[in-house]
Design a protein around this motif. Structure first.
Motif, PDB file in Angstrom:
ATOM      1  N   HIS A 239       4.542  12.396  -1.583  1.00  0.00           N
ATOM      2  CA  HIS A 239       4.095  13.831  -0.994  1.00  0.00           C
ATOM      3  C   HIS A 239       3.564  14.475  -2.327  1.00  0.00           C
ATOM      4  O   HIS A 239       4.458  14.583  -3.384  1.00  0.00           O
ATOM      5  CB  HIS A 239       5.326  14.121  -0.494  1.00  0.00           C
ATOM      6  N   LEU A 240       2.486  15.228  -1.892  1.00  0.00           N
ATOM      7  CA  LEU A 240       1.879  16.134  -3.076  1.00  0.00           C
ATOM      8  C   LEU A 240       2.063  17.480  -2.263  1.00  0.00           C
ATOM      9  O   LEU A 240       1.243  17.593  -1.461  1.00  0.00           O
ATOM     10  CB  LEU A 240       0.755  15.746  -3.384  1.00  0.00           C
ATOM     11  N   VAL A 241       2.974  18.511  -3.043  1.00  0.00           N
ATOM     12  CA  VAL A 241       2.929  19.607  -2.354  1.00  0.00           C
ATOM     13  C   VAL A 241       2.461  20.754  -3.203  1.00  0.00           C
ATOM     14  O   VAL A 241       2.976  20.912  -4.033  1.00  0.00           O
ATOM     15  CB  VAL A 241       4.428  19.873  -1.909  1.00  0.00           C
TER      16      VAL A 241
ATOM     17  N   VAL B  20       7.240  17.681   4.626  1.00  0.00           N
ATOM     18  CA  VAL B  20       7.798  16.363   3.902  1.00  0.00           C
ATOM     19  C   VAL B  20       8.594  15.664   4.837  1.00  0.00           C
ATOM     20  O   VAL B  20       8.389  14.480   5.323  1.00  0.00           O
ATOM     21  CB  VAL B  20       8.277  16.669   2.568  1.00  0.00           C
ATOM     22  N   PRO B  21       9.625  16.547   5.471  1.00  0.00           N
ATOM     23  CA  PRO B  21      10.596  15.668   6.304  1.00  0.00           C
ATOM     24  C   PRO B  21       9.962  15.278   7.861  1.00  0.00           C
ATOM     25  O   PRO B  21      10.297  14.390   8.199  1.00  0.00           O
ATOM     26  CB  PRO B  21      11.908  16.625   6.507  1.00  0.00           C
TER      27      PRO B  21
ATOM     28  N   PRO C  94       0.845  -1.189   0.076  1.00  0.00           N
ATOM     29  CA  PRO C  94      -0.183   0.003   0.016  1.00  0.00           C
ATOM     30  C   PRO C  94       0.707   1.223   0.078  1.00  0.00           C
ATOM     31  O   PRO C  94       1.951   1.295   0.605  1.00  0.00           O
ATOM     32  CB  PRO C  94      -0.728  -0.064   1.321  1.00  0.00           C
ATOM     33  N   THR C  95       0.427   2.363  -0.687  1.00  0.00           N
ATOM     34  CA  THR C  95       1.164   3.501  -0.765  1.00  0.00           C
ATOM     35  C   THR C  95       0.009   4.715  -0.059  1.00  0.00           C
ATOM     36  O   THR C  95      -1.292   4.584  -0.380  1.00  0.00           O
ATOM     37  CB  THR C  95       1.313   3.932  -2.105  1.00  0.00           C
ATOM     38  N   LEU C  96       0.543   5.424   0.602  1.00  0.00           N
ATOM     39  CA  LEU C  96      -0.004   6.573   1.449  1.00  0.00           C
ATOM     40  C   LEU C  96       0.517   7.809   0.710  1.00  0.00           C
ATOM     41  O   LEU C  96       1.701   8.116   0.948  1.00  0.00           O
ATOM     42  CB  LEU C  96       0.017   6.633   2.786  1.00  0.00           C
ATOM     43  N   ALA C  97      -0.481   8.427  -0.151  1.00  0.00           N
ATOM     44  CA  ALA C  97      -0.291   9.797  -0.636  1.00  0.00           C
ATOM     45  C   ALA C  97      -0.585  10.915   0.450  1.00  0.00           C
ATOM     46  O   ALA C  97      -1.528  10.820   1.265  1.00  0.00           O
ATOM     47  CB  ALA C  97      -1.118  10.066  -1.752  1.00  0.00           C
ATOM     48  N   LEU C  98       0.265  11.946   0.608  1.00  0.00           N
ATOM     49  CA  LEU C  98       0.020  12.912   1.533  1.00  0.00           C
ATOM     50  C   LEU C  98      -0.035  14.325   0.897  1.00  0.00           C
ATOM     51  O   LEU C  98       0.789  14.668   0.216  1.00  0.00           O
ATOM     52  CB  LEU C  98       0.997  13.100   2.582  1.00  0.00           C
TER      53      LEU C  98
ATOM     54  N   ARG D 212       7.277   8.402   9.867  1.00  0.00           N
ATOM     55  CA  ARG D 212       6.999   7.022   9.137  1.00  0.00           C
ATOM     56  C   ARG D 212       8.204   6.182   9.473  1.00  0.00           C
ATOM     57  O   ARG D 212       7.789   5.002   9.981  1.00  0.00           O
ATOM     58  CB  ARG D 212       6.934   7.260   7.662  1.00  0.00           C
ATOM     59  N   ASP D 213       9.216   6.653   9.475  1.00  0.00           N
ATOM     60  CA  ASP D 213      10.454   5.825   9.882  1.00  0.00           C
ATOM     61  C   ASP D 213      10.383   5.507  11.415  1.00  0.00           C
ATOM     62  O   ASP D 213      10.737   4.364  11.722  1.00  0.00           O
ATOM     63  CB  ASP D 213      11.702   6.680   9.615  1.00  0.00           C
TER      64      ASP D 213
END
Length: 219
Positions: A34-36, A16-17, A4-8, A23-24
């Motif tokens: 990441h969508l900025v 982002v960081p 699975p991929t989670l988009a943000l 997540r880590d």
């Protein structure tokens, strides 16, 4: 087996960081995309969140087409608009501040919503009241706008940004919990001395989105 991929969906690259680190720490191995789009916040502030509804839906549809199993919107100003598009795009769309609002309501009746952007106050207050109604708990919500903090954030003055927020929170009286309405405010929670729960959205919101993404949550 497909991972699975989670988009943000972010309205500032500074997030982002933050979410990569969370997540880590909490969900190692989870794929994030990441969508900025800072333009969404600028327009929502000028014209209201509904003005960016079509643009948000296009971005969500694109994220799903590119493999997202769920989307986390990290901007409180546009979170409700993004969440409302979940049925149209066919995957869960989670607003980062909903779990935070639920935690604040659980802590007591008097909830203070603290923000650095005026455009965030209304949506966050409404969210807290919605979560209170869902839980069947009475709630009294007050709102606080921290003057000058957003300007510090935009100027890259992280310490000044956090200091102003912490000072505003510590000046509160008669509250049972405090909501730091924007993800960008999270670091201020560690600087506050007010002896009530001060809740921020990034960690809680990411965990909620991971659950909706179908990959489980690390204990």
């Amino acid at each position: 087996m497909v991972t699975p991929t989670l988009a943000l969906l972010h309205t500032s690259p500074v997030h982002v960081p933050v979410f990569e680190a969370l997540r880590d720490q909490d969900h190692p191995g989870l794929a994030l995309r990441h969508l900025v789009h800072a333009d969404l916040l600028a327009r929502a502030r000028a014209e209201g969140p509904d003005a960016v509804a079509d643009g948000i839906q296009e971005l969500l549809e694109r994220a799903v087409a590119e493999g997202a199993s769920a989307v986390l919107c990290t901007c409180s100003t546009i979170g409700a608009v993004a969440e409302d598009r979940a049925a149209a795009v066919g995957v869960p769309v989670v607003r980062v501040d909903r779990p935070m609002a639920a935690a604040a309501v659980a802590a007591g009746r008097a909830v203070a919503v603290v923000a650095t952007l005026e455009s965030t106050l209304g949506p966050t207050r409404a969210l807290v009241e919605e979560e209170a109604a869902r839980a069947g708990r009475p709630v009294d919500v007050t709102t606080v706008l921290v003057d000058g903090a957003w300007e510090r954030f935009e100027a890259g003055d992280a310490d000044g940004h956090v200091r102003l927020i912490a000072e505003a929170v510590d000046a509160l009286d008669g509250v049972d919990s405090v909501v730091l309405a924007q993800a960008s405010m999270a670091d201020a929670a560690d600087r506050v001395t007010l002896p009530v729960p001060v809740v921020a959205s990034p960690r809680l919101g990411l965990s909620a989105a991971v659950e909706r993404c179908g990959v489980g949550v690390k204990s």
